[in-house]
Structure formats: structure tokens, C-alpha cells
Design an enzyme around this catalytic site. Sequence first.
Site, mmCIF file in Angstrom:
data_model
loop_
_atom_site.group_PDB
_atom_site.id
_atom_site.type_symbol
_atom_site.label_atom_id
_atom_site.label_comp_id
_atom_site.label_asym_id
_atom_site.label_seq_id
_atom_site.Cartn_x
_atom_site.Cartn_y
_atom_site.Cartn_z
ATOM 1 N N LYS A 158 77.639 92.400 -11.246
ATOM 2 C CA LYS A 158 76.235 92.497 -11.303
ATOM 3 C C LYS A 158 75.740 93.258 -9.941
ATOM 4 O O LYS A 158 75.186 94.296 -10.192
ATOM 5 C CB LYS A 158 75.610 91.222 -11.385
ATOM 6 N N ARG B 140 82.348 85.532 1.139
ATOM 7 C CA ARG B 140 81.424 84.417 0.824
ATOM 8 C C ARG B 140 82.050 83.261 0.834
ATOM 9 O O ARG B 140 83.159 82.977 0.550
ATOM 10 C CB ARG B 140 80.636 84.682 -0.474
ATOM 11 N N ARG C 261 68.370 82.366 -14.328
ATOM 12 C CA ARG C 261 69.646 81.651 -14.326
ATOM 13 C C ARG C 261 69.665 80.451 -15.376
ATOM 14 O O ARG C 261 70.673 79.917 -15.633
ATOM 15 C CB ARG C 261 70.419 81.308 -13.026
ATOM 16 N N ARG D 152 87.023 89.162 -3.718
ATOM 17 C CA ARG D 152 85.644 90.018 -3.097
ATOM 18 C C ARG D 152 85.533 90.023 -1.604
ATOM 19 O O ARG D 152 85.470 88.981 -0.962
ATOM 20 C CB ARG D 152 84.376 89.457 -3.802
ATOM 21 N N ARG E 97 81.099 77.203 -10.483
ATOM 22 C CA ARG E 97 80.276 78.124 -10.847
ATOM 23 C C ARG E 97 80.330 78.523 -12.321
ATOM 24 O O ARG E 97 78.952 78.744 -12.854
ATOM 25 C CB ARG E 97 80.142 79.350 -9.781
HETATM 26 P P1 ADP Z 1 77.349 85.632 -8.093
HETATM 27 O O1 ADP Z 1 77.181 87.138 -7.358
HETATM 28 O O2 ADP Z 1 78.626 85.151 -7.763
HETATM 29 O O3 ADP Z 1 76.834 85.516 -9.429
HETATM 30 P P2 ADP Z 1 74.995 84.950 -6.648
HETATM 31 O O4 ADP Z 1 75.148 85.657 -5.433
HETATM 32 O O5 ADP Z 1 73.900 85.468 -7.601
HETATM 33 O O6 ADP Z 1 76.094 84.708 -7.172
HETATM 34 O O7 ADP Z 1 74.368 83.402 -6.450
HETATM 35 C C1 ADP Z 1 75.170 82.567 -5.380
HETATM 36 C C2 ADP Z 1 74.614 81.354 -5.635
HETATM 37 O O8 ADP Z 1 73.042 81.107 -5.069
HETATM 38 C C3 ADP Z 1 74.747 80.518 -6.785
HETATM 39 O O9 ADP Z 1 75.974 79.854 -7.080
HETATM 40 C C4 ADP Z 1 73.436 79.302 -6.548
HETATM 41 O O10 ADP Z 1 74.071 78.368 -5.828
HETATM 42 C C5 ADP Z 1 72.353 80.254 -6.014
HETATM 43 N N1 ADP Z 1 71.494 80.777 -6.726
HETATM 44 C C6 ADP Z 1 71.267 82.253 -6.898
HETATM 45 N N2 ADP Z 1 70.531 82.582 -7.799
HETATM 46 C C7 ADP Z 1 70.129 81.432 -8.465
HETATM 47 C C8 ADP Z 1 69.422 81.048 -9.284
HETATM 48 N N3 ADP Z 1 68.432 82.036 -9.910
HETATM 49 N N4 ADP Z 1 69.097 79.663 -9.830
HETATM 50 C C9 ADP Z 1 69.654 78.923 -9.007
HETATM 51 N N5 ADP Z 1 70.643 78.930 -8.233
HETATM 52 C C10 ADP Z 1 70.875 80.374 -7.613
HETATM 53 P P1 ADP Z 2 78.628 89.624 -9.155
HETATM 54 O O1 ADP Z 2 77.503 90.136 -8.380
HETATM 55 O O2 ADP Z 2 78.401 89.636 -10.485
HETATM 56 O O3 ADP Z 2 79.029 88.366 -8.520
HETATM 57 P P2 ADP Z 2 80.156 91.854 -7.609
HETATM 58 O O4 ADP Z 2 79.433 92.883 -8.181
HETATM 59 O O5 ADP Z 2 79.740 91.251 -6.542
HETATM 60 O O6 ADP Z 2 79.736 90.543 -8.737
HETATM 61 O O7 ADP Z 2 81.689 92.076 -8.044
HETATM 62 C C1 ADP Z 2 82.804 90.955 -7.830
HETATM 63 C C2 ADP Z 2 84.001 91.765 -7.364
HETATM 64 O O8 ADP Z 2 84.609 92.467 -8.509
HETATM 65 C C3 ADP Z 2 83.694 92.555 -6.164
HETATM 66 O O9 ADP Z 2 84.731 92.513 -5.113
HETATM 67 C C4 ADP Z 2 83.798 93.901 -6.693
HETATM 68 O O10 ADP Z 2 84.321 95.143 -5.907
HETATM 69 C C5 ADP Z 2 84.787 93.866 -8.087
HETATM 70 N N1 ADP Z 2 84.491 94.581 -9.336
HETATM 71 C C6 ADP Z 2 83.241 94.810 -9.729
HETATM 72 N N2 ADP Z 2 83.248 95.336 -10.884
HETATM 73 C C7 ADP Z 2 84.501 95.384 -11.204
HETATM 74 C C8 ADP Z 2 85.221 96.129 -12.554
HETATM 75 N N3 ADP Z 2 84.781 96.667 -13.414
HETATM 76 N N4 ADP Z 2 86.927 96.180 -12.237
HETATM 77 C C9 ADP Z 2 87.437 95.494 -11.114
HETATM 78 N N5 ADP Z 2 86.669 94.752 -10.294
HETATM 79 C C10 ADP Z 2 85.412 94.785 -10.183
#
Ligand code: ADP
Ligand code: ADP
Length: 219
Positions: A13, A161, A88, A127, A172
Site C-alpha cells: 500500500k 519498524r 480498517r 522491509r 496483524r
Molecule cells: P501496514 O503498513 O503493515 O499495513 P500500518 O502502518 O498501516 O501497517 O499500521 C501499523 C499499525 O498501526 C497497525 O498494526 C495498527 O496497530 C495501527 N493502525 C494503523 N491504522 C489503523 C487503523 N485504521 N485502525 C486501527 N489501528 C491502526
Molecule cells: P504496506 O504499506 O501495505 O504495509 P509496503 O508498501 O510498505 O506495504 O511494502 C512492504 C514491503 O514489500 C516493502 O519492503 C516494499 O519495498 C516491498 N514491496 C512492495 N510491493 C512489492 C511487490 N509488488 N513485490 C515485491 N516487494 C514489494
Amino acid sequence: MNLVLLGPPGCGKGTQATRLKERFGIVHLSTGDMLRAEVAAGTEVGRVVDGLMRAGALVPDELIIGIAASHFDDAEVRRGFLLDGFPRTVPQAEALDSILGDRGITLDHVISIDVEDEAMVERITGRFTCGKCGEGYHDTFKLPKVAGVCDVCGSTEFVRRKDDTAETVRRRLTAYRNQTQPLFDYYDAKGLLRHVDGMKDIDAVSRGMFEALATQVGA
Ligand code: ADP
Ligand code: ADP
Ligand code: ZN
């Protein structure tokens, strides 16, 4: 253009948000980034959410709804936004509808980045991001062009992270299945859901996303 990006943790994302933001000139709103900023600044909210985030649990709906809502009066956000990590849960989606409804704003598309569970774990545990500009990288899939130097800003400091461990990923994913997956039906019923294949490489996923949007926009 007003968008929501849906998909499990690590699906890409944040990575795709950077590209959508550039392509459409819209504001990227990441609730994860907002919460990490609160933790880093040591605020009251930061203290409350730190433990929950480390444990891989969602933070309470009221708290995140309040934080997200505070952004929708910004003039820049009113011109177009991309929500990443919010909503979410169904109560969050309902709250978003009323926040937007009150301001006469409509959602254009909800994009789901579809990936398999194994890919998600691999993506999350590899990541890392630039400590200065936040550009995202991956140990296997996206290394900096010059080892140890950020492509975007030249910084040599990188961060991982605290919640990106194999153990937390599983929690998660459970939170995602139980609390976030019901949103697919919620947005499908509104005719807003578009699916993109997230198993391809980063550039191919971006192309898929732009195509899905172009098809819908032109439809
Ligand atoms: P990821 O990139 O792995 O999807 P995020 O950076 O979006 O994770 O979120 C990291 C953490 O922050 C989540 O595991 C949760 O604890 C919290 N969080 C983020 N957005 C929300 C939301 N909309 N509702 C509840 N918790 C959230
Ligand atoms: P999210 O915000 O959904 O948690 P990220 O954008 O941070 O996910 O991506 C998670 C990890 O996967 C990062 O290290 C990113 O560089 C890698 N990544 C993202 N998209 C792809 C893809 N299509 N193929 C392989 N690796 C990816
Ligand atoms: Zn950088």
C-alpha cells in the site's frame, strides 16, 4: 480523485501510494504513519498506541477515527486524497462515510491490492525505509541502487519498524482477517471496489492499478 487502498499488512500500500500520489497530485494519508509520528513525539496518544502497535493489534476505533477526521478540513486534502491503512474496521468505514458526507466529499474508488499470505510475510520481514525521507525499500525486492545510500535523498540512515517481525505479522494478519476483511463486502455493495493483482513486481502492480482506475474512470 478520492481513493482508499485496501490490503493486508505488507501488500504494498505504502509503495503504491507514493506512485498514485505523484500521478494524480493527491495527498497520501497513512494512519500508520500518523500513529508512528505520535509515538516518536512521545505524546499521550503515542504512549497509548505504542504497546498495541508492537503487539500487532489495532488501536481503538474512536481514537483513530478522531485522528483521521482531523485531516479532512485541510484545503489540500479537499482537492484529492489517498487513504492508506484507514478504514480498517466496519465502524471506521461508517465513520468515514459520515465524515465525508458532512463535507460533501465522495469516494471514487476503493482499490484492493490482492496478495497471498506467504508473500505478505516475506515482504514485511524484508522491509526497511530511509530514516530521512521515508522512501521504502526491501532486502530482496527493492534495494537502493547504490548500496547503503537512499535513491531519493542520499541519506545513509535506514530504519526498520519494531512491528515488522515474523511473530507480529501473524497477529496483524489475524486482525486483518477478522476486522478488515468485512470491508470488502461493505465497499463491493457500494460498487466502489476494484481488485489489482499484487503478486507481480512493483512496477507491474502500479500499471495494473493505473489501468484499473483508467477503465473505471472511462466507464
Ligand atoms: P501496514 O503498513 O503493515 O499495513 P500500518 O502502518 O498501516 O501497517 O499500521 C501499523 C499499525 O498501526 C497497525 O498494526 C495498527 O496497530 C495501527 N493502525 C494503523 N491504522 C489503523 C487503523 N485504521 N485502525 C486501527 N489501528 C491502526
Ligand atoms: P504496506 O504499506 O501495505 O504495509 P509496503 O508498501 O510498505 O506495504 O511494502 C512492504 C514491503 O514489500 C516493502 O519492503 C516494499 O519495498 C516491498 N514491496 C512492495 N510491493 C512489492 C511487490 N509488488 N513485490 C515485491 N516487494 C514489494
Ligand atoms: Zn531518503
